[in-house]
Design an enzyme around this catalytic site. Structure first.
Site, PDB file in Angstrom:
ATOM      1  N   GLU A  74      -4.730 -37.769 -32.938  1.00 25.05           N
ATOM      2  CA  GLU A  74      -5.624 -38.100 -31.888  1.00 25.05           C
ATOM      3  C   GLU A  74      -6.890 -38.690 -32.501  1.00 25.05           C
ATOM      4  O   GLU A  74      -8.036 -38.588 -32.230  1.00 25.05           O
ATOM      5  CB  GLU A  74      -6.098 -36.900 -31.305  1.00 25.05           C
ATOM      6  CG  GLU A  74      -4.652 -36.288 -30.521  1.00 25.05           C
ATOM      7  CD  GLU A  74      -5.027 -35.093 -29.597  1.00 25.05           C
ATOM      8  OE1 GLU A  74      -5.270 -35.299 -28.320  1.00 25.05           O
ATOM      9  OE2 GLU A  74      -4.706 -33.946 -29.985  1.00 25.05           O
ATOM     10  N   HIS A  93     -11.612 -30.659 -31.089  1.00 22.33           N
ATOM     11  CA  HIS A  93     -11.166 -30.686 -29.913  1.00 22.33           C
ATOM     12  C   HIS A  93      -9.993 -29.694 -29.921  1.00 22.33           C
ATOM     13  O   HIS A  93      -9.286 -29.568 -31.019  1.00 22.33           O
ATOM     14  CB  HIS A  93     -10.301 -32.311 -30.068  1.00 22.33           C
ATOM     15  CG  HIS A  93      -9.023 -32.407 -29.068  1.00 22.33           C
ATOM     16  ND1 HIS A  93      -9.314 -32.079 -27.764  1.00 22.33           N
ATOM     17  CD2 HIS A  93      -7.713 -32.752 -29.603  1.00 22.33           C
ATOM     18  CE1 HIS A  93      -7.738 -32.211 -27.371  1.00 22.33           C
ATOM     19  NE2 HIS A  93      -7.165 -32.553 -28.352  1.00 22.33           N
ATOM     20  N   HIS A 158      -4.795 -31.379 -20.776  1.00 20.83           N
ATOM     21  CA  HIS A 158      -4.577 -31.422 -22.207  1.00 20.83           C
ATOM     22  C   HIS A 158      -5.434 -30.339 -23.038  1.00 20.83           C
ATOM     23  O   HIS A 158      -4.892 -29.470 -23.511  1.00 20.83           O
ATOM     24  CB  HIS A 158      -5.202 -32.832 -22.510  1.00 20.83           C
ATOM     25  CG  HIS A 158      -4.892 -33.157 -23.970  1.00 20.83           C
ATOM     26  ND1 HIS A 158      -5.319 -34.625 -24.358  1.00 20.83           N
ATOM     27  CD2 HIS A 158      -4.847 -32.530 -24.946  1.00 20.83           C
ATOM     28  CE1 HIS A 158      -5.294 -34.429 -25.502  1.00 20.83           C
ATOM     29  NE2 HIS A 158      -4.943 -33.596 -25.992  1.00 20.83           N
TER      30      HIS A 158
END
Ligand code: ZN
Length: 210
Positions: A74, A93, A158
């Site tokens: 990512e 994240h 997500h």
């Protein structure tokens, strides 16, 4: 070892985030901007509880590996944020439980408690972007650009992205968001939580000088 201090700082936060359940196994990723054109980021596929300082990846802001192991898949989202938002110094994240829960619902989260307010709520949900593709960066950059006070964005189906000037800020925003979302969820289970009113928001801003 090159970039030792920044790698140690990142690993310290990885250990903390793993302990409190913000990240787990190898899901979620954390990065810090370093120097003008580099970032330190958690590597791909290494379990957080086994990660070592030398494993931490150093990449340029185009995502090219400079040192360490293969960076998180990512990475394109992190580097897009660093390239486009010069005030962002760190990114956390997470695939934390309540971030995923509300990311599945796809509805903006109101400032229903102080933790969510601290994150800049209302917290929007960025449209679906397959993890690891450049779209993840595009959708988050667009939202953060349009909302300068916003520290957290949910990513549809997500997780979340928290940003900060420093790593401690990004980490604390990810943790605030998870606590704020968990308690908002609990309140939804037993009643109808009311967002902070405009008058209450003004009071908070006056008290904290925002
Ligand atoms: Zn992810």
């Amino acid at each position: 070892m090159k970039h030792q201090a920044i790698r140690e700082q990142l690993l310290e936060t990885v250990v903390k985030a793993n302990e409190v359940g913000l990240i787990r196994l190898s899901a979620g990723n954390i990065s810090i901007r370093t120097g003008k054109h580099l970032a330190a980021i958690t590597p791909s596929r290494i379990k957080y509880h086994q990660m070592k300082v030398e494993d931490i990846s150093i990449v340029d802001l185009e995502g090219h590996l400079i040192d360490g192991l293969t960076p998180s898949s990512e990475t394109p989202m992190h580097t897009a944020i660093y390239r486009n938002l010069p005030d962002v110094g760190a990114i956390c994240h997470t695939h934390s439980s309540f971030a995923i829960t509300f990311a599945m619902l796809g509805e903006e989260i109101p400032p229903a408690n102080l933790e969510l307010f601290a994150c800049g709520a209302p917290i929007p949900v960025a449209p679906w972007a397959c993890p690891g593709t450049p779209k993840g960066g595009e959708v988050t950059v667009e939202i953060f650009r349009s909302r300068p006070d916003l520290k957290v964005v949910l990513l549809e189906k997500h997780g979340l992205v928290a940003i900060g000037r420093k790593l401690t800020h990004a980490y604390e925003m990810a943790l605030n968001a998870e606590v704020g979302l968990r308690t908002y969820h609990q309140a939804l289970m037993v009643g109808k939580p009311q967002p902070l009113t405009d008058a209450q928001l003004e009071e908070i801003k006056a008290a904290y000088g925002e």
